[in-house]
Every structure is written in C-alpha cells, then in structure tokens.
Design an enzyme around this catalytic site. Structure first.
Site, PDB file in Angstrom:
ATOM      1  CG  HIS A 321      -2.049  -1.176   1.297  1.00 31.38           C
ATOM      2  ND1 HIS A 321      -3.179  -1.011   0.365  1.00 31.38           N
ATOM      3  CD2 HIS A 321      -2.400  -2.307   1.695  1.00 31.38           C
ATOM      4  CE1 HIS A 321      -4.000  -1.596   0.645  1.00 31.38           C
ATOM      5  NE2 HIS A 321      -3.699  -2.962   1.216  1.00 31.38           N
ATOM      6  CG  ASP A 384      -2.994  -3.769   5.022  1.00 31.05           C
ATOM      7  OD1 ASP A 384      -2.329  -3.019   5.747  1.00 31.05           O
ATOM      8  OD2 ASP A 384      -4.365  -3.640   4.675  1.00 31.05           O
ATOM      9  CD  GLU A 385      -6.316  -5.903   1.401  1.00 23.81           C
ATOM     10  OE1 GLU A 385      -7.237  -6.166   1.493  1.00 23.81           O
ATOM     11  OE2 GLU A 385      -5.912  -4.746   1.909  1.00 23.81           O
ATOM     12  CB  VAL A 386       2.357  -8.260   1.506  1.00 22.76           C
ATOM     13  CG1 VAL A 386       3.886  -7.932   1.459  1.00 22.76           C
ATOM     14  CG2 VAL A 386       1.970  -6.818   2.912  1.00 22.76           C
TER      15      VAL A 386
END
Length: 568
Positions: A321, A384-386
């Site tokens: 992100h 998050d969300e790597v």
C-alpha cells in the site's frame, strides 16, 4: 350527569385525546396532503370528511367532560420522557422526583484553579446557549438555584479515568469524575438527556428544558473505542475530519485512527521528505486533485480531537500500500507494477524493497518525524495485504520496523498480518478478517477487534444501498451491534482485548456526507459495544434508543441511513 353517562364521556375523552395526538402527529410529520393523495383519487376528500367527524368527537368529549370534572383539579405534572442514552450507561436509576428545569438563571459551577475543567464546562455552556438563548455563565460559585455542578472529586474509584457519576434533582445537576475525561463523557450524557433541539444552531421556541431526575454511574467496558478514517483513497479536509470527531465525541469514542497513506495518496507533509506530498498527494480514487495535510493542519486535528478526549493514531501503511510514497522515491520500490499516480482500487501489488538499507533510512525518517508531532503513544505501520514478499522478507521487515517505532518512543500497531513476526508485549495487533491475530497473545500483546463482517463501516448496508463495498458482507445496523467482542474469537477473552475500532475505507466515499451516511446509525452501535457492559445490552433496547437520535442528527446536519431495522 350519571355515573354511566360520565363513563361514556370518559371513553369519548380517551378517543378525543387519541384524535388530538393523531392530528398533532399529522401536522408535524413528513406526510403532506400531496403525499397522501398522490396516485390515490378521493383520498383528500376522505381525509377532510374524517377530520370533520374527528372535530365533532373532540367537541362532544370536551363539552360532556365539563360536567364530570371534580371541582378541584390538581395541576398537571411535567411530562418527562424516559432517557434515550447511547451508549447505555452501566447503571441508571430513575428516582421519580421532579425533573431539573434548566432556566435563564442557571449556571455551571466548577472548582477554582482548574483550566481544563473550566474548558469542559465552557463547551457545555456553549452547547446550551445556542438554542436556549440563556446566558449560562461558568463560575466557581452558584449564582442562583438550578446550577449544573462539575467536580473532580466525589466519584467512585470504580468508574476509573473515563467514567463519571451524575445526580439529577429538581435543584441541580451534579456531575463528578476522577479525571477530566470522565467529566467530558458526562457532559455528553447531559447533552443527550436534554431535549433533542439542544443540538440546534438556531434559537428554539421551547419554553422548558428539563432533565429527568435520576442517578447514573457510568464507565467504559473497553479502553479503546476507536474509528478509522481513510483519508488516502479520498482526501478529507481538516474541517471534515473535525466533523467526524464531533460525531465520535457525542458517543464517547476515544480514538481516531487516520490512514494517512496508500497507493493513491500520501497525505501528510514531512520536512525530511518533501517530495512525498509534492509528487505523491496529487490524485485519489477515480481521479481528482487529492490533497495533503501540512504539519500545522495535522496538529490542528490533534488539538481539536484532544479537546474532546480523543487520541489520534497515525498510520503509514507499509511495506505494501506504498505506491504514493514510491512515486517520490522509485528506487525504493519492488512493486509488481510500474510506479506512478494511481486512481484505482486494487491492493497488494505495491511494495518497498525490504532488502535495501535505504528503505530503512526512509522508514526511520517517516516514523521519526510523524512521531515528533504526534503526542499519543502509538504508531500504526499497516502491514496488511502484502503479496510481493516472501514470508521471511515480511517477518524481517516487521521486526526491524518495530524496533524503529520503539526507538522513537512509540508502541507499534499493525493489522493482524504482523503476528507472523515476533512481537514485543507492547505491540498491538488489529484483527480484521480472521483469528490469526491470536498469535499475538503468545507474546503478551493485546488485540484491537475490527471484524470486517461486523464493523467495517464501508460495507454496504444492503444490496440496494448505493455507497460502500460488500466483499466482506452486507452489514446492517444489527450486525454492527449484536455481537460480543469477548466471545467473538475462540480463545480470546476480555483481558486480551484492548477494545474495538470501526474503519471506514474510502474507495466509494468522496465527502463527509457520505462518511456520515455509512457511520450512522452503525457508529453509535459500535460505541455501545465498546462502552456498555455486555449484560446491559439488548438489540431491542438499542434500536429504540438510537431511533430517538435521528432528530439530533438532523439538527447537526448529519446524513444517516434510514435503516428498516430501526423504528424511526
């Protein structure tokens, strides 16, 4: 008249009273003659005939009742509505005594020498002055009967730092707490106990401003009662953020988590890295100019929140992100796509190069400078969300950044994925999609619960509501209310939970009106989950109480969803 005749008239009186209430409702409701008759021929003629017959019933009841009245009629007692407080207090006792009448001569009394308490009192006084046009002075002595008294003494130790005790009698309103935060939360209760037009910015024609006689002892269940606002995907002005803070304060929330960076925008200026906002703040989801906060803007938000006993927690999301940051520093990027301004909504594709030393110099600058202008003890790293790193790369990054955050005197917070790493006991994991956050408990770390299926407030209410997404669930008001944090995840008890936090991600949210629509009435539901003892909470009780808050939101200009689950 005979007894039987009077009995008949009494029945007519009851009908007449019902008629009067019906006519009052009709005059004051949103139903207009045009709405009643639209598409219904003859409705208006029928309504006029009904009105004529109802007027006759009222006339008969009035004339007949005169002969049945006793010679001495006691004066009517004030009509006092039952409290409609949100969150529901820990303990409320309605004493049945005469209510407190706020009057032009009323004032607010505080102890001398405490500027913080005087400021809280002045906020309450300002709230009362606007609609009532009463002068409402803040003083250290009661200038007349009918005072509102605020004291930092006399509260039970059990209410802690944020609780309070409130005693309302005909003579006074007495609010006591152990700490100023408790007094501030207590004045929100006073505010809600007053008639709803206390929220009006204009003068009111109301002749009486009453508070029911009662005793309240109140304190929060959890110390963390938070809301997250994503200002990265769509940018929100300082004033818009302050409006959201006002909503949180009304419902005794105490944390505002600001998501300050994402692929679409970097929203805070840093002196050590000026290109971050020069190049990384220029767009948002769907296009548009984006924007950013100067450090003065950011500190203004912090001060505004602090005056309302709300802690601001900054988040810089990394190692993913991060596209907006990489626009300024492309040599630090190991993304799956080319770096450049991005106005879409895909996630997980951008990444810092976690094996480069220059990356940690960048992270150090960011954490150091933001920590230096943030009084609170926390720094949120996202995490998050790597999707572009190996497990080992991710773990090394989180553990190293944890050290940087701690070096600058902050406790690290991250989304639940950070529990793959070895965490310090002071680190906090924020659960959002699974039970993987429980791994943090082994190190002594605490959890913040933000289950997407319950309190992600950017989720659509239903398939037919326009704003929001639905990848996690459709989240109606009852979904946000009817759950117990201490029973939500197997093996996670109350002692493991710091509190709850309701995020609003802003993919579909372009302005504060849209934020309010998604937040109301779900945010008050989350506030009660975080504040009220579980044993005191019922869905039927909440839905009735929150329905009575709609006029307040109207006075405050706050948009809200007219949920069919709530008896408006």
């Amino acid at each position: 008249m005979t007894d039987s005749e009077c009995s008949a008239v009494a029945s007519s009186n009851r009908l007449g009273n019902t008629v009067i209430r019906f006519r009052f409702w009709l005059r004051n409701s949103a139903i207009t003659p045009s709405k009643l008759s639209r598409g219904r021929p003859g409705v208006m003629q029928g309504m006029e005939s009904l009105h004529q017959r109802l007027r006759l019933v009222v006339l008969v009841a009035t004339l007949g009742g005169a002969a049945c009245r006793p010679s001495a009629v006691p004066p009517p007692q004030p009509v006092v509505l039952a409290p409609r407080l949100v969150p529901e207090p820990a303990s409320t006792t309605i004493t049945g005594g005469a209510p407190f009448d706020l009057a032009r001569t009323s004032n607010i009394v505080v102890d001398p020498g405490n500027a913080e308490v005087a400021a809280i009192a002045e906020m309450l006084a300002a709230q009362i002055r606007r609609p009532t046009q009463f002068p409402i002075l803040v003083s250290t002595t009661a200038t007349s009967p009918g005072a509102i008294v605020l004291r930092l003494s006399g509260a039970p130790a059990s209410v802690g730092d944020e609780g309070y005790a409130l005693t309302v009698t005909a003579d006074s309103v007495r609010l006591v707490a152990n700490r100023p935060a408790g007094l501030f939360h207590g004045i929100q209760t006073i505010r809600q106990l007053l008639p709803q037009d206390i929220e009006s910015e204009m003068g009111s024609e109301r002749s009486t401003w009453q508070i029911p006689a009662q005793n309240i002892v109140d304190y929060p269940r959890f110390v963390w009662r938070g809301a997250m606002l994503d200002v990265a995907r769509h940018f929100f002005t300082v004033r818009e953020v302050q409006q959201y803070i006002d909503l949180l304060a009304l419902y005794k929330m105490n944390v505002l988590h600001l998501h300050l960076s994402d692929d679409q925008g970097w929203r805070i200026a840093l002196n050590s890295r000026p290109q971050l906002t020069a190049l990384g703040s220029v767009t948002q989801v769907g296009g548009g100019q984006g924007g950013f906060y100067t450090q003065q803007d950011y500190q203004n938000i912090i001060r505004y929140a602090a005056a309302r006993y709300i802690l601001v927690v900054p988040e810089i999301d990394m190692p993913s992100h991060i596209n907006a940051g990489l626009i300024a520093y492309p040599d630090l990027g190991c993304s799956a796509r080319p770096t450049g301004p991005y106005s879409g909504t895909d996630v997980g594709w951008s990444s810092l190069c976690v094996d480069k030393e220059a990356t940690y110099a960048f992270v150090d600058d960011v954490v150091r400078e933001i920590s230096g202008i943030t009084p609170g003890p926390y720094f949120h790293i996202g995490g998050d969300e790597v999707q572009t790193l190996t497990h080992d790369q991710y773990v090394r990054f989180v553990e190293r950044v944890q050290g940087i955050v701690n070096k600058y005197g902050k406790k690290m917070i991250g989304w639940e994925e950070i529990t793959k790493a070895r965490l310090n006991p002071t680190t906090i994991a924020q659960q959002w999609k699974s039970d993987s956050a429980t791994a943090a408990l082994a190190s002594g770390a605490k959890l913040i619960l933000s289950p997407a299926q319950k309190i992600y407030l950017d989720m659509k209410y239903t398939p037919t509501t326009e704003l929001g997404l639905h990848w996690a669930a459709y989240v109606e008001v009852r979904d946000s209310y009817d759950w117990d944090p201490a029973a939500y995840i197997r093996g996670v008890g109350e002692k493991d939970i710091l509190g709850v936090e309701a995020p609003i991600w802003s993919e579909t949210v372009r302005n504060i009106g849209a934020v309010m629509y998604l937040a109301l009435p779900r945010m008050p539901a989350v506030a009660e989950v975080g504040w009220t003892p579980q044993a005191n909470r019922t869905w039927d009780g909440f839905r009735s109480r929150v329905a009575s808050h709609a006029p307040r939101w109207n006075y405050l200009g706050m948009n809200y969803y007219h949920s069919p689950q709530v008896p408006w």
